[in-house]
Design a protein around this motif. Structure first.
Motif, PDB file in Angstrom:
ATOM      1  N   PHE A  27      35.181 -18.099  90.965  1.00 14.37           N
ATOM      2  CA  PHE A  27      35.971 -18.994  91.815  1.00 14.37           C
ATOM      3  C   PHE A  27      35.897 -18.497  93.266  1.00 14.37           C
ATOM      4  CE2 PHE A  27      38.034 -18.493  87.624  1.00 14.37           C
ATOM      5  CZ  PHE A  27      37.881 -19.782  87.127  1.00 14.37           C
ATOM      6  N   PRO A  28      34.725 -18.547  93.895  1.00 18.25           N
ATOM      7  CA  PRO A  28      34.565 -17.915  95.209  1.00 18.25           C
ATOM      8  C   PRO A  28      35.487 -18.469  96.282  1.00 18.25           C
ATOM      9  CG  PRO A  28      32.647 -19.278  94.635  1.00 18.25           C
ATOM     10  CD  PRO A  28      33.472 -19.148  93.400  1.00 18.25           C
ATOM     11  N   ASP A  29      35.723 -19.767  96.289  1.00 11.86           N
ATOM     12  CA  ASP A  29      36.582 -20.339  97.323  1.00 11.86           C
ATOM     13  C   ASP A  29      38.040 -19.920  97.140  1.00 11.86           C
ATOM     14  OD1 ASP A  29      36.448 -21.858  94.934  1.00 11.86           O
ATOM     15  OD2 ASP A  29      37.361 -23.591  95.934  1.00 11.86           O
ATOM     16  N   ILE A  30      38.487 -19.863  95.896  1.00 12.68           N
ATOM     17  CA  ILE A  30      39.863 -19.427  95.630  1.00 12.68           C
ATOM     18  C   ILE A  30      40.020 -17.959  95.999  1.00 12.68           C
ATOM     19  CG2 ILE A  30      41.605 -19.109  93.834  1.00 12.68           C
ATOM     20  CD1 ILE A  30      40.326 -21.468  92.330  1.00 12.68           C
TER      21      ILE A  30
ATOM     22  N   GLU B 250      38.306 -16.266  98.153  1.00 11.84           N
ATOM     23  CA  GLU B 250      38.245 -16.106  99.600  1.00 11.84           C
ATOM     24  C   GLU B 250      39.607 -16.388 100.229  1.00 11.84           C
ATOM     25  OE1 GLU B 250      35.650 -17.794 103.435  1.00 11.84           O
ATOM     26  OE2 GLU B 250      35.406 -18.685 101.447  1.00 11.84           O
ATOM     27  N   ARG B 251      40.273 -17.401  99.728  1.00 17.33           N
ATOM     28  CA  ARG B 251      41.597 -17.718 100.260  1.00 17.33           C
ATOM     29  C   ARG B 251      42.579 -16.592  99.943  1.00 17.33           C
ATOM     30  NH1 ARG B 251      45.275 -23.134  98.998  1.00 17.33           N
ATOM     31  NH2 ARG B 251      46.905 -22.640 100.518  1.00 17.33           N
TER      32      ARG B 251
ATOM     33  N   ALA C  93      46.416 -18.271  93.075  1.00 13.18           N
ATOM     34  CA  ALA C  93      44.985 -18.223  92.777  1.00 13.18           C
ATOM     35  C   ALA C  93      44.727 -18.412  91.289  1.00 13.18           C
ATOM     36  CB  ALA C  93      44.404 -16.887  93.256  1.00 13.18           C
TER      37      ALA C  93
ATOM     38  N   TYR D  10      49.482 -17.000 100.416  1.00 14.90           N
ATOM     39  CA  TYR D  10      48.755 -17.345  99.187  1.00 14.90           C
ATOM     40  C   TYR D  10      48.775 -16.136  98.265  1.00 14.90           C
ATOM     41  CZ  TYR D  10      45.265 -19.896  96.418  1.00 14.90           C
ATOM     42  OH  TYR D  10      44.613 -20.579  95.424  1.00 14.90           O
TER      43      TYR D  10
ATOM     44  N   ARG E 264      41.263 -25.545  87.394  1.00 14.47           N
ATOM     45  CA  ARG E 264      39.855 -25.899  87.545  1.00 14.47           C
ATOM     46  C   ARG E 264      39.081 -25.685  86.248  1.00 14.47           C
ATOM     47  NH1 ARG E 264      36.653 -23.339  92.513  1.00 14.47           N
ATOM     48  NH2 ARG E 264      38.292 -24.551  93.543  1.00 14.47           N
TER      49      ARG E 264
ATOM     50  N   SER F  66      35.940 -13.401  91.723  1.00 12.24           N
ATOM     51  CA  SER F  66      35.290 -13.826  92.969  1.00 12.24           C
ATOM     52  C   SER F  66      33.997 -14.574  92.706  1.00 12.24           C
ATOM     53  CB  SER F  66      35.015 -12.606  93.850  1.00 12.24           C
ATOM     54  OG  SER F  66      36.212 -12.006  94.268  1.00 12.24           O
ATOM     55  N   ARG F  67      33.288 -14.179  91.681  1.00 14.78           N
ATOM     56  CA  ARG F  67      32.030 -14.877  91.352  1.00 14.78           C
ATOM     57  C   ARG F  67      32.294 -16.220  90.675  1.00 14.78           C
ATOM     58  NH1 ARG F  67      30.691  -9.440  90.350  1.00 14.78           N
ATOM     59  NH2 ARG F  67      31.038  -9.572  88.091  1.00 14.78           N
TER      60      ARG F  67
END
Length: 515
Positions: free
Chosen positions: A390-393, A395-396, A412, A407, A419, A387-388
């Motif tokens: 890849f926060p956007d991934i 979150e999804r 993820a 998803y 990335r 989470s730290r």
């Protein structure tokens, strides 16, 4: 490793096989029903005789058609079988309708909302043939009420077994996530190939403890798009992958370097170093700061201890020594400026590198270091670290699914690997590994071994992967092999496991593989 097919791949494979004339839809449905009945009798031999009661819940599609076959076969074996259907049989797809009509010759089809039984006289078996792998929306509230009251209710489950046809209804076949509510199955009978949802998230909990894959006569799967990387269930490696044949000296099996941090915080690095040594690296060095030198040396024997005060010393010691071919940073590394420079310097060497624990924290805090990552790296985050990083991934992934395919952890991990430009091993009860090309390997829940939920086990895993990298395994293969052996060690040791035990039980696991 066994390939895992998405629901779309499975539908396309069935369609192509039918159109080619290799199989028929009715034939596939008959074999599916036979496979369910066989699996029930294999799992519960006491059911092989007649005189038992079954409630078969049939849905409005081909999964329901499988259910009609199951009901007919059980009836012919002397069972008292009752069928309850969602929707009219007149609206079924052709093959499912044909099997519904065959059942009607033997017994009635009652509406699903008429399901009722006394918990004290519950059926021996409930067959969930409501929705298969094609479910894309949450179950309707009336159906949820039936499932919660009669299928998942605690009272009947003491003597009633629940078997799911292909996947427990309500689960997304591609993510394992529940679309609102789902059946809890005692047995899941899968056709031809596992789907991601059998291995991930709630699917791993619902399915993986008792899953049977049945052949229904389909030919081997061949992807129609060579650019799409596959998904595989992790498997223990062949002995040849781990055998130490043909080497003349220790450097033939690589030199793994674990970089530690300050005094009183070296335990995790020592665990990683021991893991790298046990898994077969020819030489393991533990590079540590001078204030921790005596602490590390006092508790290390076969592991070499190398004083490294900072980044310049690291570069001077290893830049010209190509035999040091794999590095591990993170366990007990520290999170200060010295640790950050050690990471940058190691990445600049462009050698195989495992980044774990403190190294991942620093990478998240200083995202410009992402540019230093290279294809030889393996990142091993747990959920919080992911989470730290890849926060956007993340979150999804954390969002509640409203439709399928939801998803998934596979999605993820693949996105994170693309990335980062390197392999990402996303730890958890279901561990997923992916490389930037999209190749993906999954450790299901049953392979995760609950005993691994103990401090330091992740440090040992980092060491296992580093040792395998030192031995020359490519990053994704090293990550998958390390994760599989890590779980196998936990299962082999069992209750009472602590992290220190993992490297020591590895020889037993090796012997079980025939080494």
């Amino acid at each position: 490793m066994n390939e895992v097919l998405t629901s779309a791949e499975m539908r396309a494979h069935e369609k192509a096989a039918i159109e080619s004339g290799a199989v028929t839809g009715l034939g596939l449905m008959e074999k599916a029903g036979q496979g369910v009945v066989e699996a029930v009798f294999e799992s519960w031999p006491e059911f092989a005789s007649g005189g038992h009661r079954a409630v078969v819940l049939c849905g409005p599609g081909n999964n329901g058609g499988d259910g009609y076959v199951v009901a007919r076969l059980l009836k012919n074996r002397g069972w008292d079988a009752q069928v309850f259907a969602l929707g009219s049989t007149e609206n079924l797809p052709p093959d499912a309708k044909a099997n519904a009509l065959r059942w009607i010759d033997l017994g009635p089809v009652r509406p699903l909302d008429q399901v009722a039984f006394d918990p004290k006289a519950a059926p021996d078996l409930i067959v969930d043939a409501l929705f298969g792998t094609g479910l894309t929306r949450p179950l309707d509230p009336p159906l949820v009420a039936v499932i919660e009251r009669y299928v998942n209710a605690p009272a009947p489950r003491g003597g009633t077994r629940v078997v799911a046809v292909d996947i427990p209804s309500g689960l997304c076949a591609d993510s394992g996530r529940s679309l609102g509510a789902s059946v809890r199955a005692d047995l899941t009978v899968i056709f031809h190939s596992e789907k991601p949802g059998h291995l991930l998230a709630e699917g791993g909990i619902s399915c993986s403890k008792n899953v049977v894959v049945k052949d229904i006569g389909l030919p081997p799967f061949q992807s129609t798009n060579g650019d799409v990387a596959g998904i595989f269930r992790n498997a223990l490696p062949a002995p040849a992958v781990l055998a130490k044949d043909g080497g003349r000296h220790k450097y033939d099996y690589g030199h793994a370097v674990v970089i530690s941090g300050p005094a009183a915080h070296t335990g995790a690095a020592r665990l990683a170093a021991r893991g790298a040594l046990r898994i077969g690296a020819g030489l393991v060095s533990l590079a540590t700061r001078s204030d921790a030198l005596s602490e590390v040396a006092a508790q290390s024997t076969a592991v070499m201890v190398v004083p490294i005060e900072g980044a310049s010393a690291l570069h001077a010691r290893f830049a010209e020594d190509a035999r040091a071919n794999a590095f591990c940073l993170g366990p007990a590394l520290g999170k200060d400026a010295v640790a950050a420079e050690l990471i940058r310097t190691t990445l600049a060497l462009r050698r195989a590198t495992v980044l774990d624990a403190d190294a991942l924290t620093l990478l998240a805090e200083e995202p410009e270091m992402f540019a230093d990552l290279h294809p030889g790296c393996v990142l091993t985050p747990h959920g919080g670290e992911f989470s730290r990083l890849f926060p956007d991934i993340a979150e999804r992934l954390a969002a509640d699914p409203t439709q399928g395919p939801a998803y998934s952890k596979i999605d993820a991990t693949r996105a994170a690997a693309e990335r980062a430009g390197c392999v990402v091993l996303f730890k958890g009860a279901d561990t997923v590994m992916a490389d930037p090309r999209g190749r993906c390997i999954v450790n299901a829940l049953e392979e995760g071994a609950a005993w691994l939920a103990t401090a330091g086990s992740g440090d040992v895993l980092a060491g296992f992967i580093c040792g395998l990298l030192a031995r020359g395994l490519p990053p994704l293969e090293a990550a998958a092999t390390g994760a599989k052996l890590h779980a196998a060690c936990a299962r082999a040791f069992g209750p009472g496991l602590i992290a220190e035990d993992l490297p020591e039980v590895l020889p037993k696991v090796f012997r079980s593989l025939g080494l």
